[in-house]
Enzyme design. Sequence first.
Site, mmCIF file in Angstrom:
data_model
loop_
_atom_site.group_PDB
_atom_site.id
_atom_site.type_symbol
_atom_site.label_atom_id
_atom_site.label_comp_id
_atom_site.label_asym_id
_atom_site.label_seq_id
_atom_site.Cartn_x
_atom_site.Cartn_y
_atom_site.Cartn_z
ATOM 1 N N LYS A 1 45.029 2.986 37.283
ATOM 2 C CA LYS A 1 44.711 4.101 36.373
ATOM 3 C C LYS A 1 44.687 5.433 37.135
ATOM 4 O O LYS A 1 45.352 6.403 36.746
ATOM 5 C CB LYS A 1 43.338 3.880 35.698
ATOM 6 N N ARG B 1 34.814 1.836 27.591
ATOM 7 C CA ARG B 1 34.937 0.561 28.277
ATOM 8 C C ARG B 1 34.225 -0.555 27.517
ATOM 9 O O ARG B 1 34.295 -1.713 27.917
ATOM 10 C CB ARG B 1 34.285 0.706 29.654
ATOM 11 N N ARG C 1 42.449 -0.341 49.273
ATOM 12 C CA ARG C 1 42.395 1.029 48.769
ATOM 13 C C ARG C 1 41.551 1.931 49.675
ATOM 14 O O ARG C 1 40.493 1.560 50.156
ATOM 15 C CB ARG C 1 41.799 1.069 47.369
ATOM 16 N N ARG D 1 35.465 2.871 49.037
ATOM 17 C CA ARG D 1 34.395 2.869 48.033
ATOM 18 C C ARG D 1 33.435 1.710 48.253
ATOM 19 O O ARG D 1 33.854 0.623 48.656
ATOM 20 C CB ARG D 1 35.026 2.740 46.637
ATOM 21 N N ARG E 1 33.129 -6.868 38.373
ATOM 22 C CA ARG E 1 33.815 -5.824 37.593
ATOM 23 C C ARG E 1 34.856 -6.474 36.677
ATOM 24 O O ARG E 1 35.050 -6.046 35.530
ATOM 25 C CB ARG E 1 34.481 -4.817 38.536
HETATM 26 P P1 AP5 Z 1 43.902 2.895 41.539
HETATM 27 O O1 AP5 Z 1 44.908 3.792 40.948
HETATM 28 O O2 AP5 Z 1 42.804 3.473 42.372
HETATM 29 O O3 AP5 Z 1 43.298 1.918 40.398
HETATM 30 P P2 AP5 Z 1 42.241 2.211 39.256
HETATM 31 O O4 AP5 Z 1 42.714 1.464 38.031
HETATM 32 O O5 AP5 Z 1 41.974 3.671 39.114
HETATM 33 O O6 AP5 Z 1 41.001 1.422 39.863
HETATM 34 P P3 AP5 Z 1 39.459 1.680 39.857
HETATM 35 O O7 AP5 Z 1 38.878 0.628 40.787
HETATM 36 O O8 AP5 Z 1 39.129 3.102 40.156
HETATM 37 O O9 AP5 Z 1 39.040 1.307 38.420
HETATM 38 P P4 AP5 Z 1 37.658 0.921 37.969
HETATM 39 O O10 AP5 Z 1 37.852 0.941 36.510
HETATM 40 O O11 AP5 Z 1 37.096 -0.328 38.531
HETATM 41 O O12 AP5 Z 1 36.729 2.051 38.636
HETATM 42 P P5 AP5 Z 1 36.041 3.344 38.081
HETATM 43 O O13 AP5 Z 1 36.015 4.330 39.171
HETATM 44 O O14 AP5 Z 1 36.591 3.740 36.750
HETATM 45 O O15 AP5 Z 1 44.700 1.803 42.400
HETATM 46 C C1 AP5 Z 1 44.039 0.840 43.185
HETATM 47 C C2 AP5 Z 1 44.838 0.584 44.480
HETATM 48 O O16 AP5 Z 1 46.078 -0.010 44.154
HETATM 49 C C3 AP5 Z 1 45.165 1.874 45.271
HETATM 50 O O17 AP5 Z 1 45.050 1.617 46.639
HETATM 51 C C4 AP5 Z 1 46.618 2.193 44.873
HETATM 52 O O18 AP5 Z 1 47.316 2.849 45.927
HETATM 53 C C5 AP5 Z 1 47.173 0.824 44.575
HETATM 54 N N1 AP5 Z 1 48.141 0.851 43.472
HETATM 55 C C6 AP5 Z 1 48.031 1.559 42.316
HETATM 56 N N2 AP5 Z 1 49.114 1.341 41.529
HETATM 57 C C7 AP5 Z 1 49.904 0.455 42.202
HETATM 58 C C8 AP5 Z 1 51.149 -0.173 41.903
HETATM 59 N N3 AP5 Z 1 51.802 0.058 40.737
HETATM 60 N N4 AP5 Z 1 51.664 -1.030 42.815
HETATM 61 C C9 AP5 Z 1 51.008 -1.270 43.989
HETATM 62 N N5 AP5 Z 1 49.843 -0.695 44.340
HETATM 63 C C10 AP5 Z 1 49.290 0.152 43.447
HETATM 64 O O19 AP5 Z 1 34.565 2.795 37.804
HETATM 65 C C11 AP5 Z 1 33.728 2.397 38.871
HETATM 66 C C12 AP5 Z 1 32.391 1.923 38.320
HETATM 67 O O20 AP5 Z 1 31.761 3.004 37.597
HETATM 68 C C13 AP5 Z 1 32.428 0.776 37.307
HETATM 69 O O21 AP5 Z 1 32.489 -0.484 37.937
HETATM 70 C C14 AP5 Z 1 31.116 1.003 36.563
HETATM 71 O O22 AP5 Z 1 29.999 0.563 37.304
HETATM 72 C C15 AP5 Z 1 31.046 2.505 36.472
HETATM 73 N N6 AP5 Z 1 31.688 3.020 35.243
HETATM 74 C C16 AP5 Z 1 32.819 3.795 35.157
HETATM 75 N N7 AP5 Z 1 33.109 4.057 33.890
HETATM 76 C C17 AP5 Z 1 32.171 3.438 33.126
HETATM 77 C C18 AP5 Z 1 31.951 3.314 31.732
HETATM 78 N N8 AP5 Z 1 32.776 3.904 30.837
HETATM 79 N N9 AP5 Z 1 30.885 2.592 31.305
HETATM 80 C C19 AP5 Z 1 30.052 2.009 32.161
HETATM 81 N N10 AP5 Z 1 30.190 2.065 33.508
HETATM 82 C C20 AP5 Z 1 31.248 2.775 33.989
#
Ligand code: AP5
Length: 255
Positions: free
Chosen positions: A18, A95, A130, A198, A209
């Site tokens: 994402k 979410r 990552r 992270r 997660r």
């Molecule tokens: P990346 O692009 O960083 O992936 P991402 O989908 O953004 O992953 P996140 O881990 O950030 O998502 P998340 O939903 O768990 O975390 P968030 O910060 O929202 O890519 C990942 C890796 O893969 C990178 O190294 C990249 O280079 C590589 N990559 C990307 N695309 C690729 C491809 N096509 N091919 C190969 N490699 C690739 O949330 C964190 C925490 O916050 C949650 O766990 C929760 O506790 C809290 N939180 C956030 N939002 C909410 C909500 N709405 N409600 C409740 N709690 C919440």
Amino acid sequence: WAHPNLNVVIAGAPASGKGTQCEKIVAKFGLVHLSTGDMLRAAAADEGNELGQIAKAKMEAGELVPDDLIIGLVAQALNTPECKKKGWLLDGFPRTAAQAHAMSKFFLFPNKCIMLDVPFEVLAERVTGRRLDPETGTIYHLKTKLPYKRDEAGNILQEPLMQDDGNGGKVPVMEEDGVTPKMGDALDEAVMARLTQRGDDTVEALTKRLESFSKNRDAVAAAYSDISIELNGNRAPDAVWADICAYLEKEIPFP
Ligand code: AP5
């Protein structure tokens, strides 16, 4: 009728890509990027912020932050003149079914929704490798996306590859002829040295997660089934981007 803004939700499992795709969407479409993960990490970094400290404990354990905490933050962030003017890109929200419901309660309606599908076995590799550049916010990966030096046009620079000389120094790697230095992509050591990982990018936290993602995925998909596109996120980032770009360039559906 004024042309409606592009208001986009992007959803997918942890590490489905994402954030990587959001960088490209913002660069091309100029939307305001709101990542609930980034917002919560910023709040968690402030030790005096009580809600931030609740969020920090939840995030590190791989659990979702309570709905009431996150809903207030998002509603406030979306209700700005900049979002109304430029359109928004919501990354990581809604979410849960309750969060999707709250969106409509606040009259916040996306007109496009992107769902990225990536098999679970690929996600662990992505999460553990990552790394983040805290200065630019760019997302890297230790195996698949390293920071390289680039020229002004964005092309990766080449420089002689170096290896340890066995005495604590470095010597160039030679081509088979023994005289020509072997060239390779020039790693940006300054960026490498400041990359951070992270706190929730561990296999243990990922398992949790993924559990909450699986539990809630269908409810979120159902909320936007009439406006969403499901894409295979297990392809090279540029291939995923080509599909996203084509979809976002299509006319915005009439509400
Ligand atoms: P990346 O692009 O960083 O992936 P991402 O989908 O953004 O992953 P996140 O881990 O950030 O998502 P998340 O939903 O768990 O975390 P968030 O910060 O929202 O890519 C990942 C890796 O893969 C990178 O190294 C990249 O280079 C590589 N990559 C990307 N695309 C690729 C491809 N096509 N091919 C190969 N490699 C690739 O949330 C964190 C925490 O916050 C949650 O766990 C929760 O506790 C809290 N939180 C956030 N939002 C909410 C909500 N709405 N409600 C409740 N709690 C919440």
